[in-house]
Motif scaffolding. Structure first.
Motif, mmCIF file in Angstrom:
data_model
loop_
_atom_site.group_PDB
_atom_site.id
_atom_site.type_symbol
_atom_site.label_atom_id
_atom_site.label_comp_id
_atom_site.label_asym_id
_atom_site.label_seq_id
_atom_site.Cartn_x
_atom_site.Cartn_y
_atom_site.Cartn_z
ATOM 1 N N PRO A 1 1.048 -0.935 -0.208
ATOM 2 C CA PRO A 1 -0.160 0.245 0.217
ATOM 3 C C PRO A 1 0.907 1.208 -0.343
ATOM 4 C CG PRO A 1 -0.100 -0.828 2.469
ATOM 5 C CD PRO A 1 0.412 -1.649 1.273
ATOM 6 N N PHE A 2 0.880 2.285 -0.987
ATOM 7 C CA PHE A 2 0.947 3.188 -1.014
ATOM 8 C C PHE A 2 0.482 4.377 0.869
ATOM 9 C CE2 PHE A 2 1.011 3.600 -5.306
ATOM 10 C CZ PHE A 2 2.034 4.161 -5.826
ATOM 11 N N GLY A 3 1.967 4.766 1.175
ATOM 12 C CA GLY A 3 1.729 5.429 2.492
ATOM 13 C C GLY A 3 1.944 4.422 3.975
ATOM 14 N N GLY A 4 2.479 3.274 3.160
ATOM 15 C CA GLY A 4 3.173 1.686 4.264
ATOM 16 C C GLY A 4 1.960 1.543 5.329
ATOM 17 N N GLY A 5 2.302 0.413 5.657
ATOM 18 C CA GLY A 5 1.054 -0.182 6.728
ATOM 19 C C GLY A 5 1.100 -1.861 6.196
ATOM 20 N N ALA A 6 0.620 -2.840 7.316
ATOM 21 C CA ALA A 6 0.903 -4.277 7.002
ATOM 22 C C ALA A 6 -0.380 -4.318 5.546
ATOM 23 C CB ALA A 6 0.222 -4.817 8.036
ATOM 24 N N GLY A 7 0.149 -5.830 4.815
ATOM 25 C CA GLY A 7 -0.346 -6.721 4.316
ATOM 26 C C GLY A 7 -0.424 -6.217 2.757
ATOM 27 N N MET A 8 -1.103 -6.416 1.765
ATOM 28 C CA MET A 8 -0.381 -6.412 0.793
ATOM 29 C C MET A 8 -2.706 -5.546 -0.081
ATOM 30 S SD MET A 8 2.210 -6.933 -0.324
ATOM 31 C CE MET A 8 2.482 -7.762 -2.207
ATOM 32 N N TYR B 1 -6.436 -10.068 1.600
ATOM 33 C CA TYR B 1 -5.253 -9.111 1.816
ATOM 34 C C TYR B 1 -5.766 -7.551 2.483
ATOM 35 C CZ TYR B 1 -3.890 -12.450 -1.785
ATOM 36 O OH TYR B 1 -2.950 -13.764 -2.275
ATOM 37 N N GLU B 2 -5.752 -7.345 2.711
ATOM 38 C CA GLU B 2 -6.379 -5.285 2.894
ATOM 39 C C GLU B 2 -7.488 -4.950 2.730
ATOM 40 O OE1 GLU B 2 -4.971 -4.847 5.548
ATOM 41 O OE2 GLU B 2 -4.301 -5.990 5.861
#
Length: 248
Positions: free
Chosen positions: A53-60, A112-113
């Motif tokens: 993800p753009f901006g960071g964070g867990a998962g896809m 996923y996310e």
């Protein structure tokens, strides 16, 4: 009804259409379905459909390209597109009835996310939440939606079977019993063995009211109760039934 499902895991979806009531509906031509693996629309050699993800964070996050092309191929622009998501509108029996009147439904299975928001903004007509919890598979959530919807399509289930189910008239369903009459020292309620249809009907109404008050009291605020049911609810349970229809 024509159902199209876009998924990365078709093997999770196919068996649902090949068993039980759904199989009969398909065999009888009441339901037609297509399961599309949108991984086939990925253009790179690895057939990748997700990215960070753009901006960071867990998962896809599921990418736009493959899913966008799959939606184009499914003719989704002229159909009602549904996406199961914890961020969506609450799913209800009334919502299921509304969707059951559509000729064509396209379901996007997230994973996923979830999917890129631009897919939702461009394609999705109904973003629906099946409950206030999170599950890992959009396929499971999508099948919950489909199961609630297709059974309301005319001819799939008899009208009689639908009449007194949970949420019909805003109440939960009464308890059901079958043979044997005694099991583990527990008896079937005598009224159900009496053959007295008026008493059985009255007992079932009472049970629906009691179960609804115990398990889902909020439903009583908007349940469509006739005068007798309202009096029973108010008198026996000390409840003030609001927002009801007085048919008496």
């Amino acid at each position: 009804m024509n159902i199209t499902i876009l998924t990365l895991f078709p093997q999770m979806v196919e068996p649902f259409f090949q068993n039980s009531i759904m199989k009969r509906a398909v065999d009888n031509g009441l339901i037609r379905y297509t399961v599309c693996d949108f991984r086939e629309q990925a253009l790179d050699k690895h057939k990748s459909c997700d990215d960070v993800p753009f901006g960071g964070g867990a998962g896809m996050v599921i990418k736009c390209g493959p899913l966008d092309r799959a939606l184009e191929m499914a003719g989704a622009a002229s159909k009602r597109v549904v996406y199961a998501s914890p961020s969506g509108k609450k799913f209800t029996e009334a919502y299921a009835k509304e969707l059951s009147k559509e000729q064509d439904l396209v379901f996007i299975c997230g994973h996923y996310e979830g999917v890129d928001q631009r897919i939702i903004d461009t394609w999705v007509d109904d973003e629906i939440c099946i409950g206030d919890y999170v599950i890992s598979s959009g396929e499971v959530a999508t099948l919950v939606l489909i199961d609630a919807i297709y059974r309301l399509v005319e001819g799939v289930i008899t009208e009689e079977s639908l009449e007194e189910e949970s949420f019909s008239g805003g109440l939960l369903e009464y308890p059901q019993y079958t043979r044997p009459e005694t099991y583990c020292a527990k008896e079937v309620p005598a009224v159900l063995l009496s053959g007295h249809h008026a008493n059985i009907c009255q007992w079932r109404v009472m049970q629906r009211l009691e179960k609804t008050k115990k398990n889902r009291p909020e439903l009583l605020e908007t349940a469509a109760l006739d005068a007798d049911s309202r009096a029973t609810l108010n008198g026996l349970f000390g409840y003030s039934a609001k927002g009801t229809d007085d048919n008496g």
